[in-house]
Design a protein around this motif. Structure first.
Motif, PDB file in Angstrom:
ATOM      1  N   THR A  67     -68.412  23.342  18.781  1.00 53.34           N
ATOM      2  CA  THR A  67     -68.695  21.916  18.552  1.00 53.34           C
ATOM      3  C   THR A  67     -70.097  21.732  17.998  1.00 53.34           C
ATOM      4  OG1 THR A  67     -67.207  21.304  20.377  1.00 53.34           O
ATOM      5  CG2 THR A  67     -68.767  19.637  19.626  1.00 53.34           C
ATOM      6  N   GLN A  83     -65.004  22.346  13.561  1.00 56.54           N
ATOM      7  CA  GLN A  83     -64.150  21.391  14.264  1.00 56.54           C
ATOM      8  C   GLN A  83     -62.794  21.969  14.650  1.00 56.54           C
ATOM      9  OE1 GLN A  83     -64.016  18.064  11.601  1.00 56.54           O
ATOM     10  NE2 GLN A  83     -66.159  17.489  11.944  1.00 56.54           N
ATOM     11  N   GLU A  84     -62.162  22.700  13.736  1.00 51.43           N
ATOM     12  CA  GLU A  84     -60.835  23.243  14.024  1.00 51.43           C
ATOM     13  C   GLU A  84     -60.887  24.224  15.194  1.00 51.43           C
ATOM     14  OE1 GLU A  84     -58.100  22.275  12.822  1.00 51.43           O
ATOM     15  OE2 GLU A  84     -58.784  21.000  11.173  1.00 51.43           O
ATOM     16  N   LEU A 139     -61.656  22.304  18.444  1.00 54.56           N
ATOM     17  CA  LEU A 139     -60.485  21.573  18.928  1.00 54.56           C
ATOM     18  C   LEU A 139     -59.510  22.513  19.636  1.00 54.56           C
ATOM     19  CD1 LEU A 139     -58.874  18.958  19.104  1.00 54.56           C
ATOM     20  CD2 LEU A 139     -57.976  19.412  16.823  1.00 54.56           C
ATOM     21  N   TRP A 161     -61.061  23.443  23.068  1.00 61.06           N
ATOM     22  CA  TRP A 161     -61.041  22.330  24.034  1.00 61.06           C
ATOM     23  C   TRP A 161     -59.615  22.079  24.522  1.00 61.06           C
ATOM     24  CZ3 TRP A 161     -64.941  21.086  26.674  1.00 61.06           C
ATOM     25  CH2 TRP A 161     -66.220  21.024  26.150  1.00 61.06           C
ATOM     26  N   GLN A 162     -58.634  22.231  23.659  1.00 60.37           N
ATOM     27  CA  GLN A 162     -57.241  22.081  24.092  1.00 60.37           C
ATOM     28  C   GLN A 162     -56.868  23.160  25.104  1.00 60.37           C
ATOM     29  OE1 GLN A 162     -55.326  22.137  20.237  1.00 60.37           O
ATOM     30  NE2 GLN A 162     -55.250  19.889  20.115  1.00 60.37           N
ATOM     31  N   GLN A 175     -63.357  15.348  24.581  1.00 60.79           N
ATOM     32  CA  GLN A 175     -63.759  16.122  23.411  1.00 60.79           C
ATOM     33  C   GLN A 175     -62.583  16.323  22.455  1.00 60.79           C
ATOM     34  OE1 GLN A 175     -66.664  16.983  22.439  1.00 60.79           O
ATOM     35  NE2 GLN A 175     -67.894  16.553  24.269  1.00 60.79           N
ATOM     36  N   VAL A 176     -61.395  16.554  23.013  1.00 61.46           N
ATOM     37  CA  VAL A 176     -60.200  16.693  22.174  1.00 61.46           C
ATOM     38  C   VAL A 176     -59.956  15.409  21.387  1.00 61.46           C
ATOM     39  CG1 VAL A 176     -57.685  16.958  22.202  1.00 61.46           C
ATOM     40  CG2 VAL A 176     -59.111  18.462  23.598  1.00 61.46           C
ATOM     41  N   LEU A 186     -62.686  15.009  18.602  1.00 60.72           N
ATOM     42  CA  LEU A 186     -62.461  15.920  17.480  1.00 60.72           C
ATOM     43  C   LEU A 186     -61.200  15.549  16.708  1.00 60.72           C
ATOM     44  CD1 LEU A 186     -63.452  19.238  19.257  1.00 60.72           C
ATOM     45  CD2 LEU A 186     -64.623  18.225  17.297  1.00 60.72           C
ATOM     46  N   SER A 187     -60.225  14.976  17.385  1.00 58.62           N
ATOM     47  CA  SER A 187     -58.998  14.550  16.701  1.00 58.62           C
ATOM     48  C   SER A 187     -59.281  13.428  15.714  1.00 58.62           C
ATOM     49  CB  SER A 187     -57.957  14.103  17.729  1.00 58.62           C
ATOM     50  OG  SER A 187     -57.585  15.182  18.575  1.00 58.62           O
ATOM     51  N   THR A 222     -60.763  15.150  12.675  1.00 53.80           N
ATOM     52  CA  THR A 222     -59.818  15.976  11.915  1.00 53.80           C
ATOM     53  C   THR A 222     -58.588  15.204  11.462  1.00 53.80           C
ATOM     54  OG1 THR A 222     -58.783  16.709  13.986  1.00 53.80           O
ATOM     55  CG2 THR A 222     -60.557  18.083  13.088  1.00 53.80           C
ATOM     56  N   GLY A 278     -54.718  13.068  19.506  1.00 55.60           N
ATOM     57  CA  GLY A 278     -55.957  12.534  20.060  1.00 55.60           C
ATOM     58  C   GLY A 278     -55.722  11.346  20.963  1.00 55.60           C
TER      59      GLY A 278
END
Length: 655
Positions: free
Chosen positions: A482, A487-488, A491, A494-495, A510-511, A514-515, A518, A524
């Protein structure tokens, strides 16, 4: 003094004359300031209605003609608005039905609604029923624009004279009729005193006492509720003797109202009469009563039992959890106290006192562990060092944590390199080696001595995931990605944290964030909803959820989240800007303008705020507001303001 003298009229058979006299006297009698006078007036009114058939009335020819003329004429709207509801229902009698014009649909619906309202109010068992009020709220009269104009005044008048209804009723009618915003219109029909007294009821509705008690006689029920309000006034003004006298009278009417026992408990608690206060609190089986009993408890055991009772009713009650944590701290059980405080923190993220209490627990644990570390040797010292490092990391004391990592044999590099020689999975060194690597990596990353520990963390996840909790290195990797702007990858990590730690609200947040970046709005949205469910008091979570709803064109769903965020961040412009955009999308331009103005007031030096104000003013064709916003924007960002100059000039010419 008989009832006729009290009402200041001659004995009569005319119920309308009695009701007008009662309404006239009621305007000069404030039930809150003088409840005894109000009760006497109400009793006189009831007696006059009950005894009017027996009253000796002299009716002259002129009076008979006047009555006939009155019966043949429909009551005017002004008179209707200033008298009681019964005047409305009897305004057109059957004797005048042939002479009066046919009633419109709006009049029929309005009269029917007022009749239903009065019937519901007079039935004390239904008056406290939420289901019965809900049925009334779905009345066709409240959907008919013509009926609404009449009901706005008539319902205000009725509730002003019959105020003892549930708080939700006041809130519903205020939302429907917007009385507080139409004070000037109300002043044409009612006295200022009557309007102010009634509007105070609306403002009190959020905290007024529920109508738990039920007494069959409506007049007696209203008398009881007036007395209960007077008892509350006595407590607030510290009139203890008067309060005890009122309480004794009310207990004769009913002994089953929990709100009365709650007031009684407060009354005696304020006088330090603990024993009597406990007796009244024990009559109530709810969380607030058990909290009060915990406050009055004479020892820790009794206090903890009360807290447990509260948590049986509401397992997330912050006051009870805080009380349990304090009890554990007093006993020196800091780890148990911290476990409870972490639960409380998710529901009260802005509680400074709570954060201080957490730090206090951590520091106490650290002091105890340091003392134990000095007294122990060998493998026992290694176990103490492991717990000590965890506490130091939790309080962000990374340098000291590194010192203990290097000094403890369980974390030493030699044992880390020789791990494969130990084949017993239960061996201390086998368990300590991976943890040593993780905590060393964590501290060095936090201190900035190791910029990107990707290799070490991936190695832990690949080789030692069965010994190191997966979410620890995964979370650190997610934070690293992060901060690096990947970002990818962030993400994805975090998932993974959400999967292994379903109670980690920060990970879901955070998910969601970032969603948005992206473009994965659907996934998200689910993550943001989960974050809000886990920590409903965090304004940032509500903001993110509102943004995701907006991106999916679900502006109505986004609105309450933006409103909540704005209420929590009074000194930040962004929540108000979000709220303005949401109102604008819903085509509620006046509310959007108000929100944008508030954002500009909060951050006067921010050009984007004034640009939003200007755009909304142009859209609303508000020339004056547009000129003011343009001048502010021209001072802060002349180039941006120049682009709006033609529109502002055109708007001024049109005005």
């Amino acid at each position: 003094m008989d009832c006729w003298q009290h009402l200041e009229i001659e004995p009569t058979h005319d119920s309308k004359q009695i009701k007008r006299a009662y309404a006239r006297k009621l305007k000069r009698c404030n039930p809150e300031d003088n409840p005894e006078q109000f009760v006497a007036l109400r009793q006189a009114y009831e007696a006059a209605l009950a005894g009017m058939q027996k009253a000796p009335v002299k009716t002259t020819a002129n009076e008979s003609a006047a009555k006939t003329e009155t019966a043949s004429t429909k009551a005017e709207s002004t008179e209707t608005a200033s008298t009681t509801k019964e005047d409305h229902t009897e305004a057109s009698t059957t004797e005048a039905s042939n002479q009066a014009p046919e009633e419109s649909e709006a009049d029929v619906l309005a009269k029917r609604f007022l009749s239903q309202l009065d019937a519901l109010y007079q039935d004390t068992s239904k008056r406290t029923s939420q289901a019965d009020w809900q049925n009334l709220f779905y009345s066709p009269a409240l959907q008919h624009m013509g009926a609404l104009q009449s009901l706005a005044l008539n319902v205000f008048n009725y509730l002003g004279q019959h105020p003892h209804v549930p708080a939700q009723v006041w809130q519903f009618f205020e939302q429907r009729f917007a009385w507080q915003q139409n004070y000037v219109a109300l002043s044409k029909y009612f006295s200022d005193e009557f309007i102010d007294r009634t509007l105070r009821r609306i403002q009190m509705s959020e905290w007024q006492l529920p109508l738990h008690a039920t007494i069959a006689d409506p007049a007696q029920f209203d008398h009881y509720l007036n007395g209960r309000e007077y008892l509350e006034h006595c407590i607030q003004s510290e009139q203890w003797a008067e309060g005890e006298k009122v309480l004794a009278d009310l207990l004769k009417l009913t002994n089953t109202d929990p709100e009365l026992h709650r007031l009684a408990g407060v009354l005696f608690e304020c006088q330090d009469n603990i024993a009597t206060a406990k007796v009244h609190y024990q009559q109530i089986e709810d969380a607030d009563a058990w909290l009060a009993l915990a406050r009055l408890a004479s020892n820790n055991h009794e206090r903890n039992e009360c807290y447990r009772k509260v948590l049986e009713i509401d397992e997330q009650n912050i006051d009870a959890l805080r009380g349990m944590a304090n009890a554990y701290i007093e006993k020196g059980l800091f780890s148990e106290a911290l476990a409870i405080l972490e639960t409380v923190a998710s529901h009260a993220p802005y509680d400074v006192e709570l954060r201080v209490l957490q730090l206090k627990c951590h520091q106490a644990m650290i002091n105890n562990l340091k003392a134990a570390y000095q007294k122990t040797k060998g493998s026992k010292r290694d176990v103490v060092a492991k717990e000590l490092v965890k506490s130091l990391v939790a309080t962000e004391q990374y340098e000291e944590a590194l010192r203990y990592i290097k000094s403890a044999s369980i974390f030493s590099l030699q044992f880390w390199r020789g791990l494969r020689k130990h084949e017993k999975p239960g061996h201390e060194f086998y368990q300590g080696g991976p943890l040593r690597l993780f905590y060393r990596t964590l501290c060095e990353y936090r201190l900035g001595t190791q910029k990107k520990p990707e290799f070490e963390l991936k190695y832990l996840l690949k080789k030692w995931h069965h010994k190191v909790p997966v979410h620890l290195p995964t979370r650190l990797l997610a934070e690293m990605y992060t901060s690096e702007g990947e970002q990818e990858k962030a993400l994805e990590r975090w998932q993974a944290v959400c999967k292994h730690q379903p109670s980690d609200d920060e990970a879901f947040y955070q998910v969601a964030t970032l969603s948005i970046q992206t473009g994965a709005f659907d996934s998200g949205l689910a993550a943001a909803k989960q974050a809000v469910a886990l920590a409903p008091s965090k304004a940032d979570y509500h903001t993110t959820l509102g943004v995701l709803h907006s991106r999916l064109n679900q502006h109505l769903e986004a609105l309450p989240h933006f409103q909540f965020a704005a209420s929590k961040n009074l000194y930040s412009a962004q929540p108000y800007r979000n709220l303005a955009y949401c109102y604008e999308s819903l085509n509620e331009l006046d509310k959007a303008q108000d929100a944008a103005d508030q954002a500009a007031r909060v951050q006067e030096r921010m050009p984007a705020c004034w640009q939003q104000v200007l755009e909304l003013a142009i859209k609303r064709q508000d020339s004056e507001r547009a000129n003011q916003a343009w001048e502010q924007l021209n001072t802060l960002a002349p180039e941006t303001a120049a682009a709006f100059k033609p529109q502002v000039d055109a708007l001024g010419e049109a005005a």
